[in-house]
Motif scaffolding. Structure first.
Motif, PDB file in Angstrom:
ATOM      1  N   LEU A 181       9.324  -5.659  -6.912  1.00 28.60           N
ATOM      2  CA  LEU A 181      10.709  -5.700  -7.342  1.00 28.60           C
ATOM      3  C   LEU A 181      11.518  -4.625  -6.626  1.00 28.60           C
ATOM      4  O   LEU A 181      10.989  -3.593  -6.217  1.00 28.60           O
ATOM      5  CB  LEU A 181      10.803  -5.465  -8.847  1.00 28.60           C
ATOM      6  CG  LEU A 181      10.184  -6.519  -9.768  1.00 28.60           C
ATOM      7  CD1 LEU A 181      10.300  -6.062 -11.213  1.00 28.60           C
ATOM      8  CD2 LEU A 181      10.844  -7.872  -9.574  1.00 28.60           C
ATOM      9  N   SER A 182      12.801  -4.860  -6.472  1.00 30.05           N
ATOM     10  CA  SER A 182      13.680  -3.826  -5.936  1.00 30.05           C
ATOM     11  C   SER A 182      13.718  -2.647  -6.900  1.00 30.05           C
ATOM     12  O   SER A 182      13.455  -2.801  -8.101  1.00 30.05           O
ATOM     13  CB  SER A 182      15.091  -4.379  -5.758  1.00 30.05           C
ATOM     14  OG  SER A 182      15.712  -4.551  -7.029  1.00 30.05           O
ATOM     15  N   TRP A 229       6.600   4.418  -7.933  1.00 27.95           N
ATOM     16  CA  TRP A 229       6.996   3.328  -7.050  1.00 27.95           C
ATOM     17  C   TRP A 229       5.994   2.174  -7.037  1.00 27.95           C
ATOM     18  O   TRP A 229       6.358   1.014  -6.844  1.00 27.95           O
ATOM     19  CB  TRP A 229       7.246   3.858  -5.646  1.00 27.95           C
ATOM     20  CG  TRP A 229       8.455   4.730  -5.594  1.00 27.95           C
ATOM     21  CD1 TRP A 229       8.527   6.069  -5.867  1.00 27.95           C
ATOM     22  CD2 TRP A 229       9.803   4.321  -5.303  1.00 27.95           C
ATOM     23  NE1 TRP A 229       9.821   6.526  -5.760  1.00 27.95           N
ATOM     24  CE2 TRP A 229      10.626   5.476  -5.414  1.00 27.95           C
ATOM     25  CE3 TRP A 229      10.380   3.107  -4.954  1.00 27.95           C
ATOM     26  CZ2 TRP A 229      12.001   5.433  -5.193  1.00 27.95           C
ATOM     27  CZ3 TRP A 229      11.756   3.058  -4.724  1.00 27.95           C
ATOM     28  CH2 TRP A 229      12.543   4.205  -4.841  1.00 27.95           C
ATOM     29  N   GLY A 230       4.721   2.473  -7.266  1.00 25.95           N
ATOM     30  CA  GLY A 230       3.724   1.405  -7.333  1.00 25.95           C
ATOM     31  C   GLY A 230       3.947   0.473  -8.499  1.00 25.95           C
ATOM     32  O   GLY A 230       3.475  -0.678  -8.485  1.00 25.95           O
ATOM     33  N   GLY A 231       4.704   0.912  -9.503  1.00 20.05           N
ATOM     34  CA  GLY A 231       5.004   0.064 -10.651  1.00 20.05           C
ATOM     35  C   GLY A 231       5.949  -1.074 -10.330  1.00 20.05           C
ATOM     36  O   GLY A 231       6.143  -1.969 -11.160  1.00 20.05           O
ATOM     37  N   ASN A 287       0.833  -1.207   0.000  1.00 17.79           N
ATOM     38  CA  ASN A 287       0.000   0.000   0.000  1.00 17.79           C
ATOM     39  C   ASN A 287       0.867   1.257   0.000  1.00 17.79           C
ATOM     40  O   ASN A 287       0.525   2.264  -0.644  1.00 17.79           O
ATOM     41  CB  ASN A 287      -0.935   0.001   1.208  1.00 17.79           C
ATOM     42  CG  ASN A 287      -2.027  -1.046   1.090  1.00 17.79           C
ATOM     43  OD1 ASN A 287      -2.390  -1.463  -0.013  1.00 17.79           O
ATOM     44  ND2 ASN A 287      -2.554  -1.490   2.222  1.00 17.79           N
ATOM     45  N   GLY A 288       1.982   1.201   0.712  1.00 16.51           N
ATOM     46  CA  GLY A 288       2.879   2.340   0.730  1.00 16.51           C
ATOM     47  C   GLY A 288       3.499   2.613  -0.627  1.00 16.51           C
ATOM     48  O   GLY A 288       3.644   3.772  -1.030  1.00 16.51           O
ATOM     49  N   LEU A 289       3.857   1.561  -1.333  1.00 15.21           N
ATOM     50  CA  LEU A 289       4.403   1.732  -2.681  1.00 15.21           C
ATOM     51  C   LEU A 289       3.353   2.309  -3.620  1.00 15.21           C
ATOM     52  O   LEU A 289       3.649   3.204  -4.425  1.00 15.21           O
ATOM     53  CB  LEU A 289       4.919   0.388  -3.213  1.00 15.21           C
ATOM     54  CG  LEU A 289       6.194  -0.157  -2.560  1.00 15.21           C
ATOM     55  CD1 LEU A 289       6.449  -1.590  -3.007  1.00 15.21           C
ATOM     56  CD2 LEU A 289       7.400   0.720  -2.906  1.00 15.21           C
ATOM     57  N   ARG A 348      12.760   2.243   2.629  1.00 15.77           N
ATOM     58  CA  ARG A 348      12.094   2.949   3.729  1.00 15.77           C
ATOM     59  C   ARG A 348      10.869   2.192   4.216  1.00 15.77           C
ATOM     60  O   ARG A 348      10.686   1.970   5.429  1.00 15.77           O
ATOM     61  CB  ARG A 348      11.687   4.356   3.255  1.00 15.77           C
ATOM     62  CG  ARG A 348      10.860   5.143   4.274  1.00 15.77           C
ATOM     63  CD  ARG A 348      10.466   6.517   3.753  1.00 15.77           C
ATOM     64  NE  ARG A 348       9.550   6.476   2.608  1.00 15.77           N
ATOM     65  CZ  ARG A 348       8.234   6.279   2.697  1.00 15.77           C
ATOM     66  NH1 ARG A 348       7.666   6.093   3.894  1.00 15.77           N
ATOM     67  NH2 ARG A 348       7.477   6.291   1.614  1.00 15.77           N
ATOM     68  N   LEU A 349      10.027   1.777   3.290  1.00 15.63           N
ATOM     69  CA  LEU A 349       8.786   1.107   3.656  1.00 15.63           C
ATOM     70  C   LEU A 349       9.035  -0.258   4.277  1.00 15.63           C
ATOM     71  O   LEU A 349       8.364  -0.646   5.249  1.00 15.63           O
ATOM     72  CB  LEU A 349       7.888   0.972   2.420  1.00 15.63           C
ATOM     73  CG  LEU A 349       7.296   2.292   1.907  1.00 15.63           C
ATOM     74  CD1 LEU A 349       6.785   2.125   0.483  1.00 15.63           C
ATOM     75  CD2 LEU A 349       6.178   2.762   2.833  1.00 15.63           C
TER      76      LEU A 349
END
Length: 399
Positions: free
Chosen positions: A226-227, A210-212, A201-203, A357-358
């Motif tokens: 993925l990293s 970043w959600g990608g 959810n954070g991504l 971070r997340l």
């Protein structure tokens, strides 16, 4: 340092390019006979999932240098010759425990990945150079739609190093542990309650693409994130994602000195960095230039390689790993004395490694291997003991 060299060994065996380094194969201690040829590994399935679990112990035999796998009894089997195109590897799977159950296998002296998958066996192939590891950043990889993850360990005459890892991806949750001779158990890798979904959810909520990083199955099942290094490779993240921060760092140290003290037990060993002509040059206490760095790009930062290459030496490698940690944690602008080992100041800049971070924020003990040099300052999810009685790998709940 120990966890990263192990990953270099795995990379030599065909592992993904971003695995950092966990073990310089340590010189056996005087009590080298204390560690038996194999130790028990207790696998516990607390996932709550009904899927069958398959376990694999794949790596390098430390006695012979051969690549291969270990069966449930801890017996080593060398891989047969591979081919070009790659040929199917022998089925090295070990039946894992059902939901709510535990099973114990033996693990040998190995530098290894312990894979586990849910519902389907993983696909492994052999080239003439060794084992082809899963590379799910590639949409055509046969393991792309399988839910799986892995741990890493080295067991040798000096003891056991066992860690959880998110260097390549964040996926099926698990924790690792070791029982010491006095009966106490150290463990790490557990997420906070709700932490698994909170990372995804954070991504999704983080602007900038970043959600990608999140991969799903065709039916919508979330498989992994993925990293960010792979996010750059797949185009999920823009190549410029860190440019603003990197530029600000280079500007700051054109007029300020960056002091790096890379060894906690050697406070007198310091290197001094200044940017001149677009290059950060490091000098020692005598004023001699010892190494230089071109301004890195996001790939170099997230992967801790290329322009931030870290050879296994006593100068450039230690400086590079310090820079890598500072860039990923965004501490280079707030503290000219590195490494900054206090997590209170990590990931505070708007331009940072939000993936790391997340993940750290959702770990029960705050520790993770979210990038290759996450052990700078001892923030890694690693257990170690010189006389291990038993190892543990616990498959944790997803909710």
């Amino acid at each position: 340092m120990l966890a990263r060299l192990k990953r270099q060994l795995l990379a030599a065996a065909g592992a993904s390019a971003l695995l950092g380094a966990l073990l310089t194969l340590a010189t056996p201690s005087p009590a080298s006979g204390a560690v038996p040829a194999t130790i028990p590994l207790k696998l516990t399935n607390n996932s709550g999932r009904a899927d069958a679990v398959y376990v694999y112990n794949l790596g390098t035999n430390l006695a012979t240098g051969q690549q291969g796998w270990a069966d449930a009894s801890g017996t080593f089997h060398a891989w047969p010759a591979g081919g070009n195109p790659p040929t199917p590897a022998p089925d090295a799977s070990i039946p894992g425990p059902a939901a709510g159950q535990s099973t114990t296998i033996r693990i040998p002296k190995f530098s290894s990945r312990i894979y586990f998958s849910y519902g389907q066996k993983l696909v492994f192939r052999l080239t003439t150079g060794g084992l082809v590891q899963p590379a799910v950043q590639n949409p055509s990889d046969p393991n792309r739609n399988i839910l799986f993850n892995w741990s890493e360990y080295t067991l040798n005459d000096s003891g056991l190093w066992l860690n959880s890892t998110q260097v390549d991806m964040f996926s099926a949750p698990y924790a690792v542990g070791v029982q010491r001779a006095d009966g106490s158990v150290a463990n790490t890798g557990h997420l906070k309650s709700g932490g698994y979904n909170a990372v995804f959810n954070g991504l999704r909520g983080q602007s900038g693409g970043w959600g990608g990083l999140i991969q799903t199955r065709p039916d919508g099942t979330v498989l992994r994130a993925l990293s960010p290094a792979y996010g750059l490779e797949t185009g999920a993240l823009p190549a410029s994602v860190l440019d603003d921060y990197i530029n600000r760092v280079w500007q700051k140290y054109a007029t300020t000195t960056l002091t790096v003290t890379p060894f906690a037990d050697q406070p007198g060993t310091r290197y001094y960095g200044r940017v001149s002509g677009g290059v950060m040059n490091f000098t020692n206490s005598s004023g001699a230039t010892v190494t230089s760095f071109q301004k890195p790009d996001a790939s170099s930062v997230f992967g801790c390689h290329r322009l931030l290459d870290a050879p296994n030496d006593l100068v450039r490698g230690p400086i590079s790993r310090t820079l890598c940690a500072g860039f990923n944690r965004s501490t280079l602008l707030t503290n000219p004395n590195q490494p900054d080992t206090s997590s209170a100041g990590f990931y505070k800049d708007a331009v940072t490694n939000h993936y790391a971070r997340l993940i750290h924020a959702q770990m029960a003990d705050g520790k993770a291997y979210a990038f290759a040099f996450d052990d700078v300052g001892h923030h890694e999810s690693l257990v170690h003991d010189g006389n291990p009685q038993q190892a543990y790998l616990t498959l944790d709940p997803f909710s």
